[in-house]
Motif scaffolding. Structure first.
Motif, PDB file in Angstrom:
ATOM      1  N   GLY A 195      12.246  61.144  26.749  1.00  0.00           N
ATOM      2  CA  GLY A 195      13.417  60.502  25.617  1.00  0.00           C
ATOM      3  C   GLY A 195      13.700  59.427  26.421  1.00  0.00           C
ATOM      4  N   MET A 196      13.264  59.063  27.676  1.00  0.00           N
ATOM      5  CA  MET A 196      13.558  57.870  28.512  1.00  0.00           C
ATOM      6  C   MET A 196      12.092  56.349  28.207  1.00  0.00           C
ATOM      7  N   ILE A 197      10.942  57.488  27.630  1.00  0.00           N
ATOM      8  CA  ILE A 197       9.732  56.839  27.639  1.00  0.00           C
ATOM      9  C   ILE A 197       9.946  55.588  25.915  1.00  0.00           C
ATOM     10  N   ARG A 198      10.259  56.500  25.023  1.00  0.00           N
ATOM     11  CA  ARG A 198      10.374  56.276  23.360  1.00  0.00           C
ATOM     12  C   ARG A 198      11.315  55.544  23.630  1.00  0.00           C
ATOM     13  N   ALA A 199      12.505  55.464  24.622  1.00  0.00           N
ATOM     14  CA  ALA A 199      14.214  54.574  24.921  1.00  0.00           C
ATOM     15  C   ALA A 199      13.469  53.293  24.985  1.00  0.00           C
ATOM     16  N   SER A 200      12.548  53.383  25.725  1.00  0.00           N
ATOM     17  CA  SER A 200      12.060  52.343  26.171  1.00  0.00           C
ATOM     18  C   SER A 200      11.295  51.738  25.637  1.00  0.00           C
ATOM     19  N   ARG A 201      10.560  52.579  24.620  1.00  0.00           N
ATOM     20  CA  ARG A 201       9.637  51.484  23.386  1.00  0.00           C
ATOM     21  C   ARG A 201      10.315  50.377  22.539  1.00  0.00           C
ATOM     22  N   GLU A 202      11.686  51.653  22.243  1.00  0.00           N
ATOM     23  CA  GLU A 202      12.724  50.612  21.719  1.00  0.00           C
ATOM     24  C   GLU A 202      13.417  49.828  21.579  1.00  0.00           C
ATOM     25  N   GLN A 203      13.331  49.935  22.898  1.00  0.00           N
ATOM     26  CA  GLN A 203      14.193  48.785  23.395  1.00  0.00           C
ATOM     27  C   GLN A 203      13.219  47.400  23.963  1.00  0.00           C
ATOM     28  N   TRP A 204      12.213  47.659  24.093  1.00  0.00           N
ATOM     29  CA  TRP A 204      11.291  46.661  24.757  1.00  0.00           C
ATOM     30  C   TRP A 204      11.485  46.165  23.048  1.00  0.00           C
TER      31      TRP A 204
END
Length: 233
Positions: free
Chosen positions: A202-211
């Motif tokens: 979940g945090m990896i996906r969120a980090s990709r989105e916010q990147w």
């Protein structure tokens, strides 16, 4: 008819008096949206307004995550800073935005006096930023986001081996992005995306989105992109 608020009994760990505090029934917690830094917006009543419990007898404000222990030095300091100037006030009622702001600021003072964990202090600062966001006060929101970010960095440096590092790193990235400190935001998001030891999907996906969002923010402001972002064009 069921009321949204119900009473709980709390015993103050400073003065040992028992008092009542209100909480929101789970069935009345209706979210309308959630922001990228986990601020939840509610349709009707906001349960965050009732997170802090304030002793009406001495002014000790705390959440359920505070430690029950006091050192004698902490007791003396609390007496000096809060208790000796406190006049009986009851917060066991429906709270306004202003009430909630006062409660969180008093809890922050109590946490600092008691040397509560950095993670708890960071959470209080972040909640204060959310309160100002709900009110639409951008200047104060950013002020408290900056304080919260400093506290989260302190948590990371002192409790760095904790299990839920991914969420903490993500928050540092997201608060940097919201404060337009884009190079720091990119650094934290990239660490989460590229660290093979991080398994929090979940945090990896969120980090990709916010990147990606950070990149869009920088392009919109005509800022120079870091090399790793240029390669993504």
């Amino acid at each position: 008819m069921v009321e949204p608020l119900y009473e709980i009994s709390v015993t103050c760990t400073y003065c040992t008096n028992t008092f009542k505090s209100k909480k929101v029934r789970p069935s009345f917690k209706k979210a309308s949206k959630s922001d990228s830094d986990f601020c939840i917006h509610y349709k009707d009543i906001n349960p965050d307004f009732y997170v802090v419990r304030i002793c009406p007898f001495c002014g000790y404000a705390h959440t359920e995550n505070f430690s029950d222990k006091w050192t004698s030095a902490e007791r003396d300091l609390f007496h000096e800073k809060v208790a000796k100037n406190w006049s009986l006030r009851d917060y066991c009622k429906e709270r306004t935005w202003e009430d909630s702001l006062h409660c969180f600021k008093l809890a922050l003072l109590s946490a600092q006096i008691k040397n509560e964990k950095s993670r708890l202090v960071a959470g209080l600062l972040h909640h204060l930023a959310w309160l100002y966001r709900i009110k639409g006060d951008r200047e104060q929101e950013e002020r408290f986001l900056s304080f919260a970010l400093d506290a989260y960095v302190n948590v990371f440096e002192t409790e760095g081996m904790d299990l839920n590092n991914a969420k903490l790193m993500y928050l540092m990235g997201e608060l940097n992005r919201r404060l337009k400190r884009f190079s720091d935001a990119v650094k934290w998001f990239s660490r989460i995306i590229n660290d093979r030891k991080i398994m929090d999907a979940g945090m990896i996906r969120a980090s990709r989105e916010q990147w990606v969002t950070t990149r869009e923010d920088m392009l919109a402001m005509r800022l120079e992109l870091p090399d790793e972002m240029k390669q993504a064009t």
